[in-house]
Design an enzyme around this catalytic site. Structure first.
Site, short mmCIF file in Angstrom:
data_model
loop_
_atom_site.label_atom_id
_atom_site.label_comp_id
_atom_site.label_asym_id
_atom_site.label_seq_id
_atom_site.Cartn_x
_atom_site.Cartn_y
_atom_site.Cartn_z
N ASP A 6 2.08 -1.93 -3.92
CA ASP A 6 1.17 -2.85 -4.61
C ASP A 6 0.62 -2.19 -5.87
O ASP A 6 -0.10 -2.83 -6.65
CB ASP A 6 0.07 -3.37 -3.68
N SER A 7 1.02 -0.94 -6.13
CA SER A 7 0.73 -0.33 -7.44
C SER A 7 1.38 -1.16 -8.54
O SER A 7 0.99 -1.06 -9.72
CB SER A 7 1.22 1.12 -7.48
N ASP B 241 5.01 -3.51 0.38
CA ASP B 241 3.59 -3.20 0.58
C ASP B 241 2.80 -4.49 0.78
O ASP B 241 2.75 -5.32 -0.15
CB ASP B 241 3.09 -2.48 -0.69
N LYS C 234 4.39 -2.08 4.72
CA LYS C 234 3.36 -1.03 4.77
C LYS C 234 2.00 -1.70 4.69
O LYS C 234 1.85 -2.72 4.01
CB LYS C 234 3.54 -0.05 3.60
N GLU D 212 -2.49 -0.57 4.68
CA GLU D 212 -3.42 0.54 4.42
C GLU D 212 -4.50 0.65 5.47
O GLU D 212 -4.92 -0.35 6.05
CB GLU D 212 -4.07 0.35 3.04
N GLU E 202 -2.50 9.99 1.36
CA GLU E 202 -2.74 10.01 -0.10
C GLU E 202 -4.04 10.74 -0.44
O GLU E 202 -5.11 10.45 0.12
CB GLU E 202 -2.80 8.57 -0.65
O1 KIV Z 1 1.37 1.12 -3.93
C1 KIV Z 1 1.85 2.26 -3.99
O2 KIV Z 1 2.50 2.64 -4.97
C2 KIV Z 1 1.59 3.16 -2.88
C3 KIV Z 1 2.06 4.56 -3.01
C4 KIV Z 1 1.14 5.33 -3.85
C5 KIV Z 1 2.26 5.21 -1.69
O3 KIV Z 1 1.00 2.76 -1.92
#
Ligand code: KIV
Length: 313
Positions: free
Chosen positions: A68-69, A107, A137, A139, A206
């Site tokens: 989600d970055s 994510d 994924k 969090e 992280e």
């Molecule tokens: O969203 C993302 O890029 C991440 C990574 C930093 C692991 O969660």
């Protein structure tokens, strides 16, 4: 991390690539578990579209995360919070079309899994069905561990993420390292163990001190992928735009830039702009040709049409 045997070195079986994967083979959950058991570092990067996924495939990475970055690196939001499941699914589907070998993880964005186990499973199923991701994924520990257990029970592999969890960065006091006191480090350890208990196949650590990672690692039986968590994890992940120097924003201290791609992109586009303005592009070799007699005939036809238009306006 111990160092992996290089491709072609005496310890790499001849029928395996640098990942240790057979040609045409995919990185599966058991491949990752085997990597951990053998102490072979796992390489993960983010990718958000067709070309970046193709790069990940060509470079031989093990796991691609459609993180989600993307909210910040490709969609231009101020944080990861606004990105929607629709946007993430669209990006992940593009990444899927660009690669086959690495494990593809989608994510789950903020707001798509927290409300209930039902919501978490529905979002994970959508991700997998519509984008072709192999896994998802989420969090944090706490209630997220319960959501992870529900997703795993629905048959979808799930990865956890502890320490600095950007979706809740405001509550954590900003984008800063976590677990810097013994009590806070214990929280990180509990979250990681809860996600492991919940059935996660791997977990991201992280932005936590290396000492904290070292202390937690002995109790982790699933692969741990670090980002700013020191060298003792089973693998490392970096954001595509950070490691290649594409993104122009703030870089965390754990980022290492392996290229300056943005500089090259700006230089390339500037050169194009200059040549267009100076009429140096296109050159004859960039154009298409026509037989001279056809060009002559075209001029005659155009003349005839123009004359007819003058006579019969
Ligand atoms: O969203 C993302 O890029 C991440 C990574 C930093 C692991 O969660």
């Amino acid at each position: 991390m111990s160092s992996a045997p290089r491709e072609g070195s005496s310890s790499t079986p001849p029928d395996r690539d640098s990942r240790g994967t057979k040609p045409g083979g995919r990185v599966t959950l058991s491949v990752l578990a085997e990597r951990k058991a053998l102490g072979t570092p796992i390489v993960m990067i983010t990718a958000y579209d067709f070309p970046s996924a193709q790069v990940a495939e060509a470079a031989g990475v093990d796991i691609v995360l459609v993180g989600d970055s993307a909210a910040m690196t490709v969609l231009g939001y101020d944080s990861t919070v606004p990105v929607s499941l629709d946007e993430m699914v669209m990006l992940a589907a593009a990444a899927r079309r660009g690669m086959t070998t690495p494990l593809l993880v989608g994510d789950l964005p903020f707001g798509s899994y927290e409300r209930s186990n039902r919501q978490a499973v529905a979002s994970a199923q959508r991700f997998v069905k519509e984008s072709g991701c192999d896994a998802v994924k989420l969090e944090r520990g706490g209630q997220s561990a319960e959501r992870a257990a529900a997703i795993a029970a629905a048959g979808i592999p799930v990865m956890g993420h502890v320490g600095l969890t950007p979706q809740t960065a405001t509550a954590l006091g900003g984008y800063r390292s976590q677990g810097r006191t013994a009590e806070r480090a214990l929280d990180v350890a509990r979250d990681a163990e809860a996600l492991q208990e919940a059935g996660c196949f791997a977990v991201v650590f992280e932005a936590i001190p290396s000492d904290v990672t070292d202390a937690i690692m002995p109790s982790m039986h699933i692969p741990v992928i670090g980002i700013g968590a020191g060298p003792s994890t089973d693998g490392q992940v970096l954001v595509f735009h950070d490691l290649l120097g594409i993104y122009d924003g703030h870089a965390a201290r754990f980022v290492k830039r392996y290229a300056a791609v943005r500089d090259q992109m700006v230089a390339g586009v500037s050169e194009f702009a200059r040549e267009v303005r100076e009429r140096r592009y296109p050159e004859p070799r960039h154009g298409y040709t026509m037989a001279p007699d056809e060009a002559e005939r075209l001029r005659e036809l155009l003349d005839r049409e123009r004359q007819a238009a003058t006579i019969w306006p």
